[in-house]
Design a protein around this motif. Structure first.
Motif, mmCIF file in Angstrom:
data_model
loop_
_atom_site.group_PDB
_atom_site.id
_atom_site.type_symbol
_atom_site.label_atom_id
_atom_site.label_comp_id
_atom_site.label_asym_id
_atom_site.label_seq_id
_atom_site.Cartn_x
_atom_site.Cartn_y
_atom_site.Cartn_z
ATOM 1 N N ARG A 155 0.837 -1.203 0.000
ATOM 2 C CA ARG A 155 0.000 0.000 0.000
ATOM 3 C C ARG A 155 0.875 1.258 0.000
ATOM 4 O O ARG A 155 0.610 2.210 -0.725
ATOM 5 C CB ARG A 155 -0.939 -0.011 1.205
ATOM 6 N N ASP A 156 1.945 1.243 0.791
ATOM 7 C CA ASP A 156 2.850 2.397 0.835
ATOM 8 C C ASP A 156 3.475 2.652 -0.537
ATOM 9 O O ASP A 156 3.556 3.801 -0.993
ATOM 10 C CB ASP A 156 3.941 2.188 1.884
ATOM 11 N N LEU A 157 3.927 1.593 -1.208
ATOM 12 C CA LEU A 157 4.502 1.740 -2.555
ATOM 13 C C LEU A 157 3.459 2.255 -3.543
ATOM 14 O O LEU A 157 3.737 3.121 -4.365
ATOM 15 C CB LEU A 157 5.061 0.402 -3.052
ATOM 16 N N PHE A 158 2.262 1.707 -3.451
ATOM 17 C CA PHE A 158 1.171 2.092 -4.342
ATOM 18 C C PHE A 158 0.849 3.578 -4.183
ATOM 19 O O PHE A 158 0.771 4.321 -5.164
ATOM 20 C CB PHE A 158 -0.055 1.224 -4.039
ATOM 21 N N VAL A 159 0.693 4.015 -2.948
ATOM 22 C CA VAL A 159 0.355 5.418 -2.686
ATOM 23 C C VAL A 159 1.470 6.334 -3.188
ATOM 24 O O VAL A 159 1.216 7.373 -3.806
ATOM 25 C CB VAL A 159 0.070 5.633 -1.184
ATOM 26 N N ALA A 160 2.724 5.939 -2.957
ATOM 27 C CA ALA A 160 3.855 6.755 -3.413
ATOM 28 C C ALA A 160 3.867 6.876 -4.936
ATOM 29 O O ALA A 160 4.076 7.967 -5.489
ATOM 30 C CB ALA A 160 5.167 6.162 -2.913
ATOM 31 N N GLU A 161 3.634 5.779 -5.643
ATOM 32 C CA GLU A 161 3.653 5.801 -7.106
ATOM 33 C C GLU A 161 2.469 6.572 -7.670
ATOM 34 O O GLU A 161 2.611 7.297 -8.651
ATOM 35 C CB GLU A 161 3.698 4.385 -7.677
ATOM 36 N N ILE A 162 1.316 6.446 -7.071
ATOM 37 C CA ILE A 162 0.151 7.229 -7.507
ATOM 38 C C ILE A 162 0.454 8.718 -7.333
ATOM 39 O O ILE A 162 0.132 9.540 -8.192
ATOM 40 C CB ILE A 162 -1.121 6.827 -6.732
ATOM 41 N N GLY A 163 1.101 9.073 -6.230
ATOM 42 C CA GLY A 163 1.485 10.469 -6.004
ATOM 43 C C GLY A 163 2.435 10.979 -7.071
ATOM 44 O O GLY A 163 2.274 12.103 -7.576
ATOM 45 N N ARG A 164 3.420 10.166 -7.445
ATOM 46 C CA ARG A 164 4.359 10.558 -8.505
ATOM 47 C C ARG A 164 3.617 10.791 -9.820
ATOM 48 O O ARG A 164 3.854 11.777 -10.516
ATOM 49 C CB ARG A 164 5.412 9.468 -8.715
ATOM 50 N N LEU A 165 2.730 9.865 -10.158
ATOM 51 C CA LEU A 165 1.978 10.005 -11.408
ATOM 52 C C LEU A 165 1.076 11.233 -11.381
ATOM 53 O O LEU A 165 0.940 11.933 -12.382
ATOM 54 C CB LEU A 165 1.156 8.742 -11.687
ATOM 55 N N ALA A 166 0.475 11.501 -10.223
ATOM 56 C CA ALA A 166 -0.396 12.667 -10.097
ATOM 57 C C ALA A 166 0.372 13.968 -10.304
ATOM 58 O O ALA A 166 -0.201 14.960 -10.744
ATOM 59 C CB ALA A 166 -1.072 12.672 -8.722
ATOM 60 N N HIS A 167 1.672 13.952 -10.028
ATOM 61 C CA HIS A 167 2.512 15.134 -10.220
ATOM 62 C C HIS A 167 3.226 15.118 -11.566
ATOM 63 O O HIS A 167 4.136 15.907 -11.801
ATOM 64 C CB HIS A 167 3.530 15.252 -9.074
ATOM 65 N N GLY A 168 2.813 14.209 -12.460
ATOM 66 C CA GLY A 168 3.381 14.165 -13.792
ATOM 67 C C GLY A 168 4.738 13.496 -13.881
ATOM 68 O O GLY A 168 5.412 13.567 -14.903
ATOM 69 N N GLU A 169 5.151 12.835 -12.853
ATOM 70 C CA GLU A 169 6.430 12.147 -12.858
ATOM 71 C C GLU A 169 6.249 10.696 -13.253
ATOM 72 O O GLU A 169 5.211 10.102 -13.002
ATOM 73 C CB GLU A 169 7.061 12.191 -11.450
ATOM 74 N N GLY A 170 7.266 10.131 -13.888
ATOM 75 C CA GLY A 170 7.247 8.703 -14.157
ATOM 76 C C GLY A 170 6.771 8.289 -15.531
ATOM 77 O O GLY A 170 7.078 7.208 -15.971
ATOM 78 N N TYR A 171 6.034 9.133 -16.226
ATOM 79 C CA TYR A 171 5.527 8.743 -17.530
ATOM 80 C C TYR A 171 6.645 8.565 -18.540
ATOM 81 O O TYR A 171 6.752 7.543 -19.180
ATOM 82 C CB TYR A 171 4.517 9.755 -18.058
ATOM 83 N N ASP A 172 7.475 9.584 -18.707
ATOM 84 C CA ASP A 172 8.539 9.541 -19.705
ATOM 85 C C ASP A 172 9.914 9.499 -19.074
ATOM 86 O O ASP A 172 10.909 9.409 -19.772
ATOM 87 C CB ASP A 172 8.470 10.765 -20.616
ATOM 88 N N SER A 173 9.995 9.525 -17.767
ATOM 89 C CA SER A 173 11.286 9.610 -17.118
ATOM 90 C C SER A 173 11.961 8.260 -16.977
ATOM 91 O O SER A 173 13.146 8.199 -16.695
ATOM 92 C CB SER A 173 11.156 10.260 -15.743
ATOM 93 N N GLU A 174 11.231 7.184 -17.205
ATOM 94 C CA GLU A 174 11.811 5.850 -17.072
ATOM 95 C C GLU A 174 11.835 5.187 -18.432
ATOM 96 O O GLU A 174 10.935 5.394 -19.249
ATOM 97 C CB GLU A 174 10.997 5.018 -16.090
ATOM 98 N N PRO A 175 12.882 4.356 -18.678
ATOM 99 C CA PRO A 175 12.969 3.691 -19.986
ATOM 100 C C PRO A 175 11.859 2.688 -20.195
ATOM 101 O O PRO A 175 11.278 2.193 -19.319
ATOM 102 C CB PRO A 175 14.317 3.000 -19.956
#
Length: 86
Positions: free
Chosen positions: A66-86
């Motif tokens: 749950r902690d990992l899930f919430v952290a990743e949802i937060g990153r996506l909500a801030h526009g991070e992670g879409y294009d920053s990872e290969p």
């Protein structure tokens, strides 16, 4: 994963269940996947193991997941992670 129709299940129950004993098989109806047939042993392994493919309701999710899930949802909500990872 092998596929059979629901009609195949009625006509060739031995072949379908033999295939399902080796690995999960998809049963189709009207050309669309409708069911998965698998051995009871495979089902129990999926249900009780720490299988990384296991799905959880958020309310039942282990705390570390749950902690990992919430952290990743937060990153996506801030526009991070879409294009920053290969």
């Amino acid at each position: 994963m092998r596929q059979f129709t629901t009609g195949d299940l009625n006509k060739q129950v031995g072949e379908v269940t033999s295939a399902a004993a080796r690995e999960p098989v998809v049963l189709t109806k009207h050309r669309k996947p409708r069911f998965v047939l698998m051995s009871y042993e495979h089902y129990e392994r999926m249900r009780t193991s720490g299988d990384p493919h296991r799905a959880y309701y958020v309310s039942e999710m282990p705390e570390e997941h749950r902690d990992l899930f919430v952290a990743e949802i937060g990153r996506l909500a801030h526009g991070e992670g879409y294009d920053s990872e290969p």
